[in-house]
Enzyme design. Sequence first.
Site, mmCIF file in Angstrom:
data_model
loop_
_atom_site.group_PDB
_atom_site.id
_atom_site.type_symbol
_atom_site.label_atom_id
_atom_site.label_comp_id
_atom_site.label_asym_id
_atom_site.label_seq_id
_atom_site.Cartn_x
_atom_site.Cartn_y
_atom_site.Cartn_z
ATOM 1 N N GLY A 129 4.016 -1.759 8.573
ATOM 2 C CA GLY A 129 2.644 -2.276 8.644
ATOM 3 C C GLY A 129 1.639 -1.215 8.214
ATOM 4 N N ASP A 130 1.914 0.024 8.551
ATOM 5 C CA ASP A 130 1.014 1.123 8.155
ATOM 6 C C ASP A 130 1.055 1.319 6.643
ATOM 7 O OD1 ASP A 130 0.818 1.472 10.883
ATOM 8 O OD2 ASP A 130 2.279 3.107 10.921
#
Length: 346
Positions: A299-300
């Site tokens: 997600g990062d």
Amino acid sequence: MVGGNYELVAMGNPLLDMQARNAEATLKKYDLKANDAILIEQKPGTEAIYDDITKEYDIHYLAGGAAQNSARCAQYVLPPKSTAYLGSVGEDDLAKQLRAANEKEGLHSAYQVNKTTPTGCCAVLITGEHRSLVTRLGAAEKFTPDHLSTSEVEKLTQNAKFFYVGGFFLTHGLESTLILAKRALERQTPFSINLSAPFIPQFFKDQLDQVLPYTTLVIGNESEAEAYAASHGLDGKDLVGVAKHIAQFESKTNKPRTVIITQGAEETLVLQSDKVDNVKRYPVQKVSSDKIVDTNGAGDAFAGGVLGALILGKSIDEAVEVGHKLGVMCIGQSGPSLKFPKENVL
Ligand code: 26A
């Protein structure tokens, strides 16, 4: 500070990840959810987990901290010296490892150093395609707003073209976040945040609600959107309804707000406050399970790809695509990291 444009200034909790594979036994022992992110204080009795995993697993140590990961990933697609990161670390070996990892990937570490508190760390328990994160913030939560008044950081924030703060930072850093947000507003500079984990919109709703009015971009995933819905009385609203609520939340800026909600392997939703009925959906490339090393940091990486592409002047369609490519690349690597030598993802 060496030269460079440092177009992106990110702020968050610098953490060293301690990653353990096949960690089912530890997950069970501490009664943790397979896919979650928590603070150690939220689960009394978990304090021994760091010693425990160092004894029981062959730990892979990696630079972590959600916003720091995103900043490194944004740097992946940007010209050298385009990104800088603010956060607080201790004066120890962990901090050295974080600086070295950032330097290697071209992210400038504008750290505040706390001489009496160790650098934060995160136990990352991998089970199949899931990852459970247990964080001890240490020095990260000792970040003080006066760091933002140092001449180095003043200069960084004056020149920034884009700001990004991890929602995780709101567990302790509201005052500093608002200082940065106000600087962004004064300079009409985009200010973005990530919802980071369900417990942020759930337990730090007031902090989040104070920061949202400054945002021009909000990134989150489906479980964070659900938690946002629950804490904002939006029961019964679907994901689009929640994204609309975030997009239409009070704004102090004169720019539209973009909301991006990812859903793991399912399509990503994008909505903009000036045309909330025009929901865009972007399919995600399927990755077969034999190509998945772990999902820590995916997600990062997505967020970093989006930020990098937007800073390069790409459209939101292109930015989401770059985000997806970096997310996919990240899950094919161990932990929150990307392929080197670099692949072109633009
Ligand atoms: C305040 N908390 C809980 C956290 C974090 C965090 N980063 C900042 N604050 N808990 C886990 N992480 C980081 O999230 C990354 C995966 O998205 C981990 O260090 C990991 O690299």
